[in-house]
Design a protein around this motif. Structure first.
Motif, PDB file in Angstrom:
ATOM      1  N   ILE A  99       0.834  -1.202   0.000  1.00 39.12           N
ATOM      2  CA  ILE A  99       0.000   0.000   0.000  1.00 39.12           C
ATOM      3  C   ILE A  99       0.872   1.256   0.000  1.00 39.12           C
ATOM      4  N   SER A 100       1.939   1.244   0.788  1.00 40.78           N
ATOM      5  CA  SER A 100       2.828   2.406   0.846  1.00 40.78           C
ATOM      6  C   SER A 100       3.469   2.681  -0.505  1.00 40.78           C
ATOM      7  N   MET A 101       4.001   1.642  -1.142  1.00 39.79           N
ATOM      8  CA  MET A 101       4.640   1.822  -2.444  1.00 39.79           C
ATOM      9  C   MET A 101       3.628   2.229  -3.515  1.00 39.79           C
ATOM     10  N   THR A 102       2.445   1.649  -3.473  1.00 32.05           N
ATOM     11  CA  THR A 102       1.416   2.007  -4.446  1.00 32.05           C
ATOM     12  C   THR A 102       0.986   3.459  -4.285  1.00 32.05           C
ATOM     13  N   CYS A 103       0.821   3.900  -3.043  1.00 31.71           N
ATOM     14  CA  CYS A 103       0.410   5.289  -2.798  1.00 31.71           C
ATOM     15  C   CYS A 103       1.490   6.271  -3.240  1.00 31.71           C
ATOM     16  N   LEU A 104       2.758   5.896  -3.103  1.00 29.11           N
ATOM     17  CA  LEU A 104       3.825   6.761  -3.611  1.00 29.11           C
ATOM     18  C   LEU A 104       3.705   6.925  -5.119  1.00 29.11           C
ATOM     19  N   CYS A 105       3.476   5.810  -5.814  1.00 31.88           N
ATOM     20  CA  CYS A 105       3.316   5.877  -7.268  1.00 31.88           C
ATOM     21  C   CYS A 105       2.078   6.679  -7.649  1.00 31.88           C
ATOM     22  N   LEU A 106       0.977   6.469  -6.940  1.00 33.94           N
ATOM     23  CA  LEU A 106      -0.260   7.204  -7.224  1.00 33.94           C
ATOM     24  C   LEU A 106      -0.082   8.698  -6.967  1.00 33.94           C
ATOM     25  N   ALA A 107       0.665   9.045  -5.938  1.00 28.55           N
ATOM     26  CA  ALA A 107       0.899  10.462  -5.634  1.00 28.55           C
ATOM     27  C   ALA A 107       1.704  11.133  -6.735  1.00 28.55           C
ATOM     28  N   THR A 108       2.727  10.456  -7.247  1.00 28.86           N
ATOM     29  CA  THR A 108       3.528  11.045  -8.323  1.00 28.86           C
ATOM     30  C   THR A 108       2.727  11.144  -9.628  1.00 28.86           C
ATOM     31  N   ILE A 109       1.928  10.113  -9.912  1.00 31.05           N
ATOM     32  CA  ILE A 109       1.081  10.161 -11.105  1.00 31.05           C
ATOM     33  C   ILE A 109       0.040  11.270 -10.972  1.00 31.05           C
ATOM     34  N   ASP A 110      -0.527  11.404  -9.772  1.00 27.26           N
ATOM     35  CA  ASP A 110      -1.523  12.445  -9.525  1.00 27.26           C
ATOM     36  C   ASP A 110      -0.925  13.831  -9.739  1.00 27.26           C
ATOM     37  N   GLN A 111       0.288  14.040  -9.262  1.00 27.23           N
ATOM     38  CA  GLN A 111       0.918  15.347  -9.436  1.00 27.23           C
ATOM     39  C   GLN A 111       1.283  15.618 -10.886  1.00 27.23           C
ATOM     40  N   TYR A 112       1.585  14.584 -11.623  1.00 28.08           N
ATOM     41  CA  TYR A 112       1.830  14.771 -13.049  1.00 28.08           C
ATOM     42  C   TYR A 112       0.556  15.244 -13.748  1.00 28.08           C
ATOM     43  N   PHE A 113      -0.568  14.599 -13.448  1.00 21.96           N
ATOM     44  CA  PHE A 113      -1.840  15.008 -14.052  1.00 21.96           C
ATOM     45  C   PHE A 113      -2.261  16.399 -13.567  1.00 21.96           C
ATOM     46  N   ALA A 114      -2.033  16.686 -12.284  1.00 17.82           N
ATOM     47  CA  ALA A 114      -2.450  17.981 -11.719  1.00 17.82           C
ATOM     48  C   ALA A 114      -1.685  19.142 -12.332  1.00 17.82           C
ATOM     49  N   THR A 115      -0.447  18.899 -12.738  1.00 21.28           N
ATOM     50  CA  THR A 115       0.375  19.982 -13.280  1.00 21.28           C
ATOM     51  C   THR A 115       0.380  19.999 -14.806  1.00 21.28           C
ATOM     52  N   CYS A 116      -0.421  19.115 -15.434  1.00 23.67           N
ATOM     53  CA  CYS A 116      -0.503  19.100 -16.898  1.00 23.67           C
ATOM     54  C   CYS A 116      -1.268  20.321 -17.410  1.00 23.67           C
ATOM     55  N   ALA A 117      -1.036  20.654 -18.658  1.00 26.82           N
ATOM     56  CA  ALA A 117      -1.725  21.801 -19.269  1.00 26.82           C
ATOM     57  C   ALA A 117      -3.096  21.428 -19.806  1.00 26.82           C
ATOM     58  N   TYR A 118      -3.399  20.134 -19.877  1.00 26.70           N
ATOM     59  CA  TYR A 118      -4.671  19.689 -20.425  1.00 26.70           C
ATOM     60  C   TYR A 118      -5.716  19.545 -19.320  1.00 26.70           C
ATOM     61  N   PRO A 119      -6.817  20.299 -19.401  1.00 24.27           N
ATOM     62  CA  PRO A 119      -7.864  20.227 -18.363  1.00 24.27           C
ATOM     63  C   PRO A 119      -8.447  18.831 -18.192  1.00 24.27           C
ATOM     64  N   ARG A 120      -8.505  18.063 -19.285  1.00 23.28           N
ATOM     65  CA  ARG A 120      -9.078  16.726 -19.188  1.00 23.28           C
ATOM     66  C   ARG A 120      -8.250  15.827 -18.276  1.00 23.28           C
ATOM     67  N   TRP A 121      -6.940  15.964 -18.327  1.00 22.22           N
ATOM     68  CA  TRP A 121      -6.083  15.186 -17.448  1.00 22.22           C
ATOM     69  C   TRP A 121      -6.126  15.723 -16.021  1.00 22.22           C
ATOM     70  N   GLN A 122      -6.305  17.035 -15.891  1.00 22.50           N
ATOM     71  CA  GLN A 122      -6.380  17.614 -14.552  1.00 22.50           C
ATOM     72  C   GLN A 122      -7.609  17.130 -13.787  1.00 22.50           C
ATOM     73  N   ARG A 123      -8.682  16.826 -14.531  1.00 24.42           N
ATOM     74  CA  ARG A 123      -9.902  16.358 -13.877  1.00 24.42           C
ATOM     75  C   ARG A 123      -9.745  14.962 -13.279  1.00 24.42           C
ATOM     76  N   LEU A 124      -8.691  14.257 -13.667  1.00 27.65           N
ATOM     77  CA  LEU A 124      -8.431  12.945 -13.058  1.00 27.65           C
ATOM     78  C   LEU A 124      -7.943  13.068 -11.617  1.00 27.65           C
ATOM     79  N   CYS A 125      -7.543  14.266 -11.240  1.00 26.33           N
ATOM     80  CA  CYS A 125      -7.055  14.495  -9.877  1.00 26.33           C
ATOM     81  C   CYS A 125      -8.212  14.974  -9.006  1.00 26.33           C
TER      82      CYS A 125
END
Length: 322
Positions: A99-125
């Motif tokens: 769970i710890s390792m998965t949440c680390l990966c999810l957090a990094t993926i989430d921040q990638y989507f949150a900082t993207c320029a595409y609103p559609r990807w930002q809505r995944l966060c």
């Protein structure tokens, strides 16, 4: 030569491991407290992943690391005497690690989507999706622990006449040693978290040129910095143990007793480094994020004020009838 190396390895686990465990439990509790106390973090999907990761890190230190410290301190392993604890400890240890390792990966993926320029990807966060993903993650790792309940047993050694908690399935041992330890919770999260953290860092460099609300921009920068530093520590603490563990499990390289002792010493050193990853997040966040430090001081002051408040006793002003 073998005896000094063995003693050195035990002393490293005894002193460095105990310190790592103590500060890790304290940091995990304070981390969880801060994330749950502030609305800013409660409404952020990335912060939610970090909160679950902080809770899982406490479980990793408690179920996976503390028994090793007990062996180094008083030479007692409860899992070798209790069948229930033998199975339960192994099952919970792998669940919290996963769970710890998965949440680390999810957090990094989430921040990638949150900082993207595409609103559609930002809505995944969004926090609802984060809740669902964490529930699915927890269920997967709980189901993954079923073989640990099935195959781990107390086995009496015919040579040493001692009972140890070990797996009785050679196939499951191969999966646990090579696929799970080296792959799933070893190199795989390092690669995934490292890749998406670099992509998120590239995105955060371009935030200044986009029309983004100031509050959200500051939060994205804060969380990205926290996650990025966490990933860097992940690479430098998890990679050595994973690599040495892969070497130790290779039969061809560990036939020589002296070589075994040297590898065991290195394994003990890298083992403490490995669990340092689970103990360090709170202190890393304090060091790299000024905003996190201010938030932590705010949470502590709020708790202190609430604790110091005395309950007021209301005096009944109504005069009783004679």
């Amino acid at each position: 030569m073998a005896i000094p190396l063995t003693v050195i390895g035990q002393e490293i686990v005894r002193y460095c491991g105990t310190s790592t465990f103590a500060v890790g439990i304290l940091g995990g509790v304070l981390n969880t407290l801060e994330f749950f106390s502030l609305r800013t973090f409660r409404e952020s999907s990335c912060a939610f992943y970090l909160t679950i990761m902080a809770f899982s890190n406490i479980g990793c230190l408690g179920f996976s690391f503390s028994p090793l410290i007990m062996v180094a301190l008083i030479n007692i392993d409860v899992s070798n005497t209790s069948l229930f604890y033998c199975k339960f400890r192994r099952c919970m240890s792998q669940a919290f690690l996963g769970i710890s390792m998965t949440c680390l990966c999810l957090a990094t993926i989430d921040q990638y989507f949150a900082t993207c320029a595409y609103p559609r990807w930002q809505r995944l966060c969004n926090i609802k999706l984060a809740h669902r993903l964490v529930i699915i993650t927890a269920l997967i790792w709980i189901l993954h622990g079923i073989p640990y309940l099935m195959y781990f047993n107390l086995v009496l050694s015919s040579t040493t006449n001692t009972t140890t908690c070990t797996s009785t399935s050679s196939t499951f041992n191969y999966y646990r040693n090579y696929i799970f330890t080296i792959g799933i919770i070893g190199y795989l999260p390092i690669v995934i978290a490292g890749l998406f953290s670099l992509l998120a860092y590239r995105n955060i460099q371009q935030l200044a040129y986009r029309i983004v609300p100031l509050i959200r921009r500051d939060l994205d920068k804060q969380l990205t910095t926290m996650v990025l530093v966490q990933v860097l520590v992940c690479v430098f603490t998890l990679t050595p143990y994973t690599t040495i563990n892969a070497v130790v499990t290779s039969v061809n390289l560990t036939n020589d007793p002296i070589t075994q002792m040297k590898l065991q010493l290195v394994l003990n050193i890298t083992l403490v480094m490995y669990y340092l990853y689970f103990a360090s997040p709170f202190y890393l966040y304090l060091c790299v994020s000024e905003r996190f430090r201010r938030q932590f001081i705010h949470v502590l002051s709020k708790i202190f004020i609430n604790f110091c408040k005395r309950p007021t006793i209301r005096v009944n002003q109504v005069i009783p009838e004679p």
